[in-house]
Scaffold this motif. Structure first.
Motif, mmCIF file in Angstrom:
data_model
loop_
_atom_site.group_PDB
_atom_site.id
_atom_site.type_symbol
_atom_site.label_atom_id
_atom_site.label_comp_id
_atom_site.label_asym_id
_atom_site.label_seq_id
_atom_site.Cartn_x
_atom_site.Cartn_y
_atom_site.Cartn_z
ATOM 1 N N VAL A 160 -13.265 4.109 -0.618
ATOM 2 C CA VAL A 160 -12.745 4.802 -1.803
ATOM 3 C C VAL A 160 -13.838 5.000 -2.850
ATOM 4 N N ASP A 220 0.789 -1.225 0.000
ATOM 5 C CA ASP A 220 0.000 0.000 0.000
ATOM 6 C C ASP A 220 0.834 1.294 0.000
ATOM 7 N N GLN A 241 -7.405 4.094 -6.561
ATOM 8 C CA GLN A 241 -6.428 3.750 -5.533
ATOM 9 C C GLN A 241 -5.021 3.655 -6.135
ATOM 10 N N ARG A 299 -3.613 7.035 -6.686
ATOM 11 C CA ARG A 299 -3.249 7.762 -5.471
ATOM 12 C C ARG A 299 -2.106 7.097 -4.699
ATOM 13 N N HIS A 300 -1.606 5.973 -5.218
ATOM 14 C CA HIS A 300 -0.480 5.301 -4.561
ATOM 15 C C HIS A 300 0.726 6.249 -4.555
#
Lengths: 435, 98
Positions: B3, A82, A260, A263-264
């Motif tokens: 999310v 993550d 996601q 936005r890593h």
């Protein structure tokens, strides 16, 4: 609609369809190509990487004419958790050669150009035409197609099905099975625009040099899947794909994964400040060798994604499409030059020629990998990336802990997560499938 | 943090160019009282969020933003829950980049 009779009808103007139509026209055949989009490429979605060798066999001068983005000098593989990624980069100045090996392309633009070469060769192209049905004649033989145009039935000696992964014609006619959730992946992609200089600075490039990043790990939340980032001239293609069966099982959303991924912390700086200009989605055939359908029959052949010809391990698809389209056309040309009918027996030469090419040889090599990845997705896409990231952090962080203790802790974490037999089994299974 | 709730798919679809074939939806949902698991899966799996639950708890489709990937066909055509065709020639999404 069209009274005249054609030697061949090609359904679709993607890589496979264009390769087939071009090759047949150059052999003097009268070819009709049908495309449902407004222009060739308008319905086509890919990452996209173009492999020069396979393109060169079709249009040797393509480097001077085609809309190419960047030639690739660097490939990065990222294993992500993550907050981090463990990477392997291969960059070589050897790829700054006179005739580069791989390029990034933008499919809608490339396909439009490719199609112009096909038409120059004498192919009749009809766009904005959806083929609705295959027409059968005596003894179940395919003798043509029906389209959504008025009086839209057209006849030909042979129909080349280059209708893509989601092709309806072959499945509706019972020539092959419909793609299943466990042998197709859904990929979503965005096009991020940035000034050229910004892209070159962020990816460490000069001129038309390009980079590809392939990423796997916790970004797919335990599903079988991969992310990708390709540098084009003035934009970045960024996307992520996972098996449809996994989306179905987990109720994850494709756009949630994409967001996601964007936005890593390893990805966000690459696209910061970009303007998104398109959002697309596409299925990718992932079943490999074991999912290849019957490739030919009475009056028809199937090529490209419609035939599940995609090498998921090496992420090669369009070159298999181009090659299968070309080989199918050569096989048809052979049958025609002998003055023989386009029967299943005669067209079987297409399969023989394809078996002898890299297309089937490569897919056969990896025939056991898709099932392994699909059943072990939690381990390969969640557990291992997390363990490896932790091990790397342990290795590089200096905090006064003796190295031996650190190594012991790392080993322990692997054994705790997968057990000795699990680790050994995974390694053996992977090695066997790869061999 | 969830999310999904932050991602507005509608905004993404605005980037795209469509020629909507008004009155000719290329995908139809079979009439039902209780949705099948396959139909419910489409609420999440469709990358354009074309499928939504109506007030009566049935799955409905609006095809205007469809990006024609075929995911719903793969999931829900075998069960007969949906009917899938390509849009008529020239209609639907027209990718500029693809």
């Amino acid at each position: 609609m069209i009274e005249e009779r054609f030697d061949a009808i090609v359904v679709g103007a993607g890589m496979a369809g264009n390769a087939a139509a071009l090759t047949m026209a150059r052999r003097g055949m009268k070819v009709l190509q049908l495309e449902r989009g407004e222009y060739p490429g308008s319905k086509n979605v890919q990452g996209a990487i173009l492999y020069a060798d396979m393109m060169e066999k079709l249009v040797p001068e393509f480097r001077e004419e085609a809309p190419l983005e960047r030639h690739l000098i660097e490939q990065r593989f990222w294993m992500m958790d993550d907050r981090s990624h463990v990477g392997m980069h291969y960059r070589s100045d050897d790829f700054n050669e006179e005739r580069p090996n791989r390029y990034t392309i933008i499919r809608a633009q490339f396909d439009k150009w490719f199609s112009s070469k096909v038409r120059e060769a004498g192919v009749t192209l009809l766009c904005e035409t959806t083929v609705t049905e295959l027409v059968r004649g005596e003894r179940e033989r395919i003798v043509g197609v029906r389209t959504d145009r008025r009086d839209g039935e057209i006849h030909a000696d042979v129909v080349v099905l280059a209708e893509g992964v989601n092709g309806l014609l072959g499945t509706r006619a019972g020539l092959r099975a419909r793609p299943r959730p466990d042998n197709v992946a859904l990929a979503v992609k965005e096009m991020h625009f940035l000034p050229r200089e910004t892209i070159e600075a962020r990816f460490n490039l000069r001129g038309d040099e390009g980079v590809v990043i392939e990423a796997a790990g916790t970004i797919s939340r335990g599903m079988t899947g991969m992310g990708f980032i390709y540098a084009n001239k003035e934009c970045i293609s960024l996307g992520i794909g996972c098996l449809v069966a996994d989306f179905q099982r987990t109720s994850q959303t494709p756009y949630g994964l994409l967001d996601q991924f964007k936005r890593h912390p390893s990805v966000a700086p690459l696209i910061a400040g970009s303007e998104v200009k398109e959002y697309s989605a596409h299925l990718i055939p992932e079943g490999g060798y074991k999912s290849i359908p019957q490739l030919y029959g009475e009056g028809w052949v199937v090529v490209g994604d419609a035939a599940q010809l995609n090498n998921a391990v090496h992420r090669e698809g369009s070159n298999l499409a181009m090659t299968s389209g070309r080989i199918a056309a050569e096989a048809i040309g052979l049958v025609k030059s002998r003055g023989e009918p386009m029967s299943a027996a005669n067209l079987s030469i297409y399969k023989k020629m394809l078996d002898d090419s890299f297309v089937i040889k490569d897919l056969k090599k990896y025939k056991d990998l898709p099932p392994l990845m699909h059943t072990q997705s939690q381990n390969f896409f969640l557990t291992y990336p997390q363990l490896i990231s932790k091990a790397m952090q342990n290795f590089v962080r200096v905090d006064g802990t003796p190295k031996a203790e650190k190594e012991k802790a790392t080993l322990k974490s692997f054994v705790r997560a997968r057990s000795w037999t699990g680790l050994f089994g995974d390694a053996c299974r992977f090695a066997r499938a790869w061999r | 943090m969830n999310v999904e709730s932050l991602v507005r798919v509608e905004d993404k679809l605005y980037y795209n160019r469509y020629l909507v074939d008004i009155g000719h939806p290329h995908v139809k949902v079979r009439a039902h009282t209780t949705p099948s698991p396959q139909l419910l899966a489409l609420l999440k799996a469709c990358p354009a969020r074309c499928y939504e639950l109506n007030d009566d708890g049935q799955v409905e489709i609006t095809v205007d933003g469809c990006i024609e990937c075929g995911t719903c066909r793969v999931i829900a055509e075998p069960t007969g829950d949906i009917e899938w065709s390509h849009p008529r020639g020239g209609y639907g999404v027209q990718f500029k980049f693809g």
